[in-house]
Design an enzyme around this catalytic site. Structure first.
Site, PDB file in Angstrom:
ATOM      1  N   CYS A   2      57.664  16.450  10.527  1.00 20.10           N
ATOM      2  CA  CYS A   2      58.900  17.008   9.958  1.00 20.10           C
ATOM      3  C   CYS A   2      58.532  18.354   9.348  1.00 20.10           C
ATOM      4  O   CYS A   2      57.368  18.694   9.224  1.00 20.10           O
ATOM      5  CB  CYS A   2      59.451  16.097   8.865  1.00 20.10           C
ATOM      6  SG  CYS A   2      59.867  14.464   9.431  1.00 20.10           S
ATOM      7  N   ARG A  27      58.835  21.203  14.565  1.00 18.07           N
ATOM      8  CA  ARG A  27      58.225  19.995  13.971  1.00 18.07           C
ATOM      9  C   ARG A  27      59.162  18.792  14.030  1.00 18.07           C
ATOM     10  O   ARG A  27      58.816  17.698  13.609  1.00 18.07           O
ATOM     11  CB  ARG A  27      57.831  20.283  12.518  1.00 18.07           C
ATOM     12  CG  ARG A  27      56.791  21.382  12.367  1.00 18.07           C
ATOM     13  CD  ARG A  27      56.566  21.743  10.914  1.00 18.07           C
ATOM     14  NE  ARG A  27      55.878  20.690  10.205  1.00 18.07           N
ATOM     15  CZ  ARG A  27      54.551  20.635  10.035  1.00 18.07           C
ATOM     16  NH1 ARG A  27      53.798  21.595  10.548  1.00 18.07           N
ATOM     17  NH2 ARG A  27      53.982  19.659   9.366  1.00 18.07           N
ATOM     18  N   TRP A  74      61.879  14.596  12.152  1.00 21.46           N
ATOM     19  CA  TRP A  74      61.591  13.779  13.333  1.00 21.46           C
ATOM     20  C   TRP A  74      61.540  12.358  12.791  1.00 21.46           C
ATOM     21  O   TRP A  74      60.675  12.033  11.957  1.00 21.46           O
ATOM     22  CB  TRP A  74      60.262  14.164  13.984  1.00 21.46           C
ATOM     23  CG  TRP A  74      60.026  13.437  15.282  1.00 21.46           C
ATOM     24  CD1 TRP A  74      60.477  13.797  16.513  1.00 21.46           C
ATOM     25  CD2 TRP A  74      59.323  12.211  15.448  1.00 21.46           C
ATOM     26  NE1 TRP A  74      60.076  12.883  17.450  1.00 21.46           N
ATOM     27  CE2 TRP A  74      59.379  11.879  16.836  1.00 21.46           C
ATOM     28  CE3 TRP A  74      58.640  11.348  14.597  1.00 21.46           C
ATOM     29  CZ2 TRP A  74      58.783  10.754  17.362  1.00 21.46           C
ATOM     30  CZ3 TRP A  74      58.050  10.215  15.125  1.00 21.46           C
ATOM     31  CH2 TRP A  74      58.127   9.920  16.493  1.00 21.46           C
ATOM     32  N   ASN A 100      57.499  14.594   4.427  1.00 29.07           N
ATOM     33  CA  ASN A 100      56.854  14.666   5.737  1.00 29.07           C
ATOM     34  C   ASN A 100      55.721  13.652   5.707  1.00 29.07           C
ATOM     35  O   ASN A 100      54.940  13.621   4.764  1.00 29.07           O
ATOM     36  CB  ASN A 100      56.303  16.086   5.940  1.00 29.07           C
ATOM     37  CG  ASN A 100      55.787  16.295   7.355  1.00 29.07           C
ATOM     38  OD1 ASN A 100      55.926  15.426   8.199  1.00 29.07           O
ATOM     39  ND2 ASN A 100      55.207  17.449   7.612  1.00 29.07           N
ATOM     40  N   GLY A 101      55.663  12.769   6.694  1.00 29.20           N
ATOM     41  CA  GLY A 101      54.597  11.755   6.728  1.00 29.20           C
ATOM     42  C   GLY A 101      55.192  10.373   6.582  1.00 29.20           C
ATOM     43  O   GLY A 101      56.369  10.156   6.863  1.00 29.20           O
ATOM     44  N   GLU A 497      47.880  15.943  33.433  1.00 36.02           N
ATOM     45  CA  GLU A 497      48.677  16.961  32.730  1.00 36.02           C
ATOM     46  C   GLU A 497      49.958  17.259  33.505  1.00 36.02           C
ATOM     47  O   GLU A 497      51.039  17.406  32.901  1.00 36.02           O
ATOM     48  CB  GLU A 497      47.855  18.230  32.525  1.00 36.02           C
ATOM     49  CG  GLU A 497      48.592  19.383  31.872  1.00 36.02           C
ATOM     50  CD  GLU A 497      49.141  19.061  30.485  1.00 36.02           C
ATOM     51  OE1 GLU A 497      48.759  18.019  29.907  1.00 36.02           O
ATOM     52  OE2 GLU A 497      49.997  19.826  29.997  1.00 36.02           O
ATOM     53  N   LYS A 501      53.747  16.835  31.902  1.00 36.38           N
ATOM     54  CA  LYS A 501      54.737  17.928  31.897  1.00 36.38           C
ATOM     55  C   LYS A 501      56.048  17.468  32.526  1.00 36.38           C
ATOM     56  O   LYS A 501      57.130  17.700  31.983  1.00 36.38           O
ATOM     57  CB  LYS A 501      54.179  19.128  32.670  1.00 36.38           C
ATOM     58  CG  LYS A 501      53.132  19.896  31.914  1.00 36.38           C
ATOM     59  CD  LYS A 501      53.708  20.742  30.818  1.00 36.38           C
ATOM     60  CE  LYS A 501      53.402  20.463  29.393  1.00 36.38           C
ATOM     61  NZ  LYS A 501      52.347  19.711  28.884  1.00 36.38           N
ATOM     62  N   GLU A 504      57.827  14.879  30.097  1.00 35.18           N
ATOM     63  CA  GLU A 504      58.373  15.341  28.820  1.00 35.18           C
ATOM     64  C   GLU A 504      59.452  16.404  29.010  1.00 35.18           C
ATOM     65  O   GLU A 504      60.272  16.623  28.121  1.00 35.18           O
ATOM     66  CB  GLU A 504      57.284  15.831  27.881  1.00 35.18           C
ATOM     67  CG  GLU A 504      56.471  17.003  28.320  1.00 35.18           C
ATOM     68  CD  GLU A 504      55.427  17.381  27.262  1.00 35.18           C
ATOM     69  OE1 GLU A 504      55.592  17.069  26.079  1.00 35.18           O
ATOM     70  OE2 GLU A 504      54.435  18.018  27.627  1.00 35.18           O
ATOM     71  N   HIS A 520      43.438   1.090  44.465  1.00 36.66           N
ATOM     72  CA  HIS A 520      43.082  -0.108  43.681  1.00 36.66           C
ATOM     73  C   HIS A 520      44.282  -0.659  42.925  1.00 36.66           C
ATOM     74  O   HIS A 520      44.142  -1.196  41.832  1.00 36.66           O
ATOM     75  CB  HIS A 520      41.936   0.233  42.718  1.00 36.66           C
ATOM     76  CG  HIS A 520      40.681   0.639  43.413  1.00 36.66           C
ATOM     77  ND1 HIS A 520      39.882  -0.243  44.103  1.00 36.66           N
ATOM     78  CD2 HIS A 520      40.121   1.856  43.578  1.00 36.66           C
ATOM     79  CE1 HIS A 520      38.869   0.397  44.650  1.00 36.66           C
ATOM     80  NE2 HIS A 520      38.982   1.685  44.348  1.00 36.66           N
ATOM     81  N   LYS A 619      56.819  19.132  18.170  1.00 43.90           N
ATOM     82  CA  LYS A 619      55.681  19.948  18.600  1.00 43.90           C
ATOM     83  C   LYS A 619      54.396  19.513  17.916  1.00 43.90           C
ATOM     84  O   LYS A 619      53.328  19.560  18.510  1.00 43.90           O
ATOM     85  CB  LYS A 619      55.958  21.416  18.253  1.00 43.90           C
ATOM     86  CG  LYS A 619      54.891  22.372  18.721  1.00 43.90           C
ATOM     87  CD  LYS A 619      54.839  22.438  20.232  1.00 43.90           C
ATOM     88  CE  LYS A 619      53.830  23.432  20.719  1.00 43.90           C
ATOM     89  NZ  LYS A 619      53.643  23.338  22.187  1.00 43.90           N
TER      90      LYS A 619
HETATM   91  C1  AGP Z   1      52.080  18.294  25.214  1.00 42.62           C
HETATM   92  O1  AGP Z   1      52.991  19.033  26.014  1.00 42.62           O
HETATM   93  C2  AGP Z   1      52.743  17.673  24.019  1.00 42.62           C
HETATM   94  N1  AGP Z   1      53.462  18.627  23.270  1.00 42.62           N
HETATM   95  C3  AGP Z   1      51.769  16.815  23.220  1.00 42.62           C
HETATM   96  O2  AGP Z   1      51.137  15.909  24.101  1.00 42.62           O
HETATM   97  C4  AGP Z   1      50.657  17.594  22.474  1.00 42.62           C
HETATM   98  O3  AGP Z   1      49.745  18.141  23.383  1.00 42.62           O
HETATM   99  C5  AGP Z   1      49.911  16.610  21.556  1.00 42.62           C
HETATM  100  O4  AGP Z   1      50.832  16.093  20.622  1.00 42.62           O
HETATM  101  C6  AGP Z   1      48.731  17.252  20.819  1.00 42.62           C
HETATM  102  O5  AGP Z   1      49.214  18.299  20.001  1.00 42.62           O
HETATM  103  P1  AGP Z   1      48.124  19.268  19.286  1.00 42.62           P
HETATM  104  O6  AGP Z   1      47.440  20.027  20.387  1.00 42.62           O
HETATM  105  O7  AGP Z   1      48.916  20.139  18.379  1.00 42.62           O
HETATM  106  O8  AGP Z   1      47.166  18.363  18.552  1.00 42.62           O
END
Ligand code: AGP
Length: 624
Positions: A2, A27, A74, A100-101, A497, A501, A504, A520, A619
């Site tokens: 947050c 955030r 969030w 936050n937390g 990766e 992508k 998400e 497998h 993020k």
């Molecule tokens: C990736 O597109 C996501 N936003 C998420 O997996 C991100 O990479 C992960 O939360 C790690 O974030 P950081 O690099 O800020 O630790």
């Protein structure tokens, strides 16, 4: 996860709070709210959904207060609704809190407070803090003491901003193993989870320590430990450049940030490898600032570096995928065994690290709770530590004296792209640095790789020049429900990766596999409805990867590949071919990911998704 903001000064607080919240929407964006104090009254204005919803509400309210706190959420406890939006207050509407937390023991505290007659209005853990502070404040009208007593009862990691309507010129801030900073202006003060929020007003900041309370007025800040001991620290200059949330000619930040990757690589390479004929410049400069502000570079001595017998990497999400490639790179150049751990899986485990281990934490935000916790645990067991982050003023940057700071600028879009590529290049640079320090690789091979690395930005630009072809390819697949990505060796993590992508950004289910693993079990999901995307690069595993693709084709899958220009073997097997320029297999992850980023972006855009702020995401994942 947050964002917390605050303002005290002579200007109207609400416009400042909103401008700060705009910088912190990355955030979390489930709801937003502000609390201000006007004529002895606490006004709380909040709305579920994006910040724009709160802005609409605020336009109808003529709030003229000059002190306030704000929050963008969030959701962790309680659905993202108006009633669960922060700020939260006590029953009398005297104390306002944003948080936050996670308060891990909120349930017990809530039961205790309810038994004392407190009336709760939300399902959040946060509201407990408002009632707790209020209860202690009414014992002797000492707000600092009330805050201190209350926080000593909280369990978990968290950051708080608290206001008392009877003290309209003060904000109380609490940091407990989180991230909270105070901005110091001229006759005005700011509070924010990330100095990015107030960078447009001041760059003078004080970062709260791990268990610290700040008493903030417009004339400055006083700092106290949870034990009541007062602390004093001079302000430092935030390293964050004034943040301009500007998409330029792009429709989305994501597209802009994908396009910035060649520039980011050039900036990072120029900083750390300005001359391919000389050693990689990762050693910390003697002139590095000795103050509390972190500085880039590695302070481990050559003897310490030679004594490293094992490397462990901890990371999450995209950073974890970059770390998996980092494993292959470091092992190839230095022969040091590398283990890569999903940071959240380190919790409660007996980490087998010691003073001959180097633990690397990779986090673009430098605030990911799981990654920070894993690094702290390794550090407590005697491991050397190193951080790779995009934020020099982050929590991670303050946890280790060995830092590689990527040169990406702020990445606004929630989906990581340019920071991923920057993490990859950081691993190439680190592996080369270690190889040089340990005389572990043939100088000729090293020079060849350095020269190859310098060409990557230009090769990436060639791929970016094929956007229209990639967009057309993507549009053919925008209605599928499931996609399989696969690769081998250096590009197995590329497949992971690529799948992340797509998930998400477009919400289409996608899985990434080691190509050899498909037979497998996972091959059972293949049929004519399922596209399989194969990363196919000339090198040690080319033939076997092509065979795995042919096995998928034999199950009628729709076949897509990322392959190098001029590869004549692919036309018989694949329906759609995304090409990259010829490149050494060792360096290919820096290129192979770019078509996959664009592929996912164009599908998400065609589906009308919220590309820069996908549902359910944030993020910076600052809860465990
Ligand atoms: C990736 O597109 C996501 N936003 C998420 O997996 C991100 O990479 C992960 O939360 C790690 O974030 P950081 O690099 O800020 O630790």
């Amino acid at each position: 996860m947050c964002g917390i903001v605050g303002y005290l000064g002579t200007a109207k607080a609400v416009p400042v709070l909103v401008s700060e919240l705009k910088c912190l929407e990355y955030r979390g964006y489930d709801s937003a709210g502000v609390a201000v104090i006007e004529e002895g009254r606490l006004r709380v204005l909040k709305a579920a959904g994006k910040l724009a919803n709160l802005e609409s509400l605020l336009r109808t309210e003529n709030a003229y207060a000059t002190v306030g706190i704000g929050h963008t959420r969030w959701a962790t406890h309680g659905a993202p609704t108006d009633k669960n939006a922060h700020p939260h207050t006590d029953s009398e509407g005297q104390i306002a809190v944003v948080h936050n937390g996670i308060i891990e023991n909120y349930r017990d505290l809530k039961d205790e407070l309810i038994s004392k007659g407190c009336k709760f209005a939300s399902d959040t853990d946060t509201e407990v803090v408002a009632h707790l502070v209020s209860t202690y404040y009414h014992e002797d009208n000492d707000m600092l003491k009330a805050v201190m007593t209350a926080v000593r009862r909280l369990k978990g990691i968290y950051a708080l901003a608290i206001m008392n309507v009877e003290e309209p010129d003060t904000i109380y801030a609490v940091n407990h193993h989180y991230s909270l900073t105070v901005g110091l202006g001229d006759n005005e003060s700011f509070l924010a989870s990330d100095s990015l929020a107030y960078r447009q007003y001041t760059n003078q900041m004080v970062r709260l320590d791990q268990s610290e309370i700040a008493v903030i007025t417009k004339n400055g800040v006083r700092l106290y430990g949870f034990d009541g001991a007062e602390a004093s620290r001079p302000p430092t200059a935030s390293d964050v450049n004034a943040f301009v949330a500007d998409k330029g000619q792009f429709k989305h930040f994501l597209h802009k940030e994908i396009s910035e990757q060649p520039v980011v690589l050039r900036q990072t390479l120029t900083k750390y490898m300005p001359d391919v004929n000389k050693p990689v410049l990762l050693r910390k400069a003697d002139t590095a600032s000795s103050g509390s502000a972190p500085s880039a570079g590695i302070s481990l001595t050559n003897m310490q570096l030679r004594g490293i017998e094992r490397i462990q990497v901890v990371a999450c999400g995209t950073a974890y995928h970059a770390s998996l490639i980092g494993k292959y790179i470091i092992e190839e150049l230095t022969s040091i065994p590398v283990e890569v751990e999903i940071a959240s899986e380190c919790r409660g485990r007996k980490l087998l690290v010691n003073e001959r281990t180097l633990t690397i934490a990779v986090s673009q935000s430098g605030e990911t709770a799981d990654t920070l916790a894993a690094l702290k645990d390794a550090k407590s067991r005697g491991s050397f530590t190193l951080g790779i982050t995009n934020r020099a003023d982050s929590h991670l940057a303050h946890l280790t004296s060995n830092l590689i700071i990527t040169q990406c600028g702020i990445e606004v879009s929630v989906a990581a792209t340019k920071t991923y590529v920057a993490q990859l290049v950081s691993f190439y640079l680190l592996a080369m640095f270690l190889a040089e320090e340990r005389d572990a690789v043939d100088p000729g091979r090293l020079l060849e790789l350095k020269k190859g690395l310098m060409l990557i930005p230009t090769l990436q630009e060639k791929i970016l020049g094929q956007e229209e072809e990639i967009r057309q390819a993507a549009n053919k697949y925008k209605s599928v429900q499931d996609v399989v990505f696969m690769g081998r060796g250096f590009n197995y993590p590329t497949a992971l990766e690529g799948a992340l992508k797509l998930k998400e950004l477009s919400y289409i289910h996608a899985s990434g596999y080691a190509a050899g693993e498909l037979k497998h079990g996972p091959i059972a999901v293949l049929d004519e409805k399922v596209p399989v995307i194969t990363i196919l690069v000339p090198g040690k595993v080319y033939e076997k990867t092509l065979s795995n693709a042919q096995e998928a084709k034999a199950r009628n899958a729709q076949m897509i590949c990322v392959s190098v220009e001029g590869d004549q073997n692919v036309h018989h097997t694949f329906d759609t071919i995304l090409t990259i320029p010829p490149v050494d297999e060792f360096l290919s992850p820096l290129l192979a990911v770019v078509p996959l980023q664009l592929f996912s972006y164009f599908i998400a855009e065609a589906l009308g998704k919220d590309v820069d702020q996908p549902r359910n995401l944030a993020k910076s994942v600052t809860v465990e």
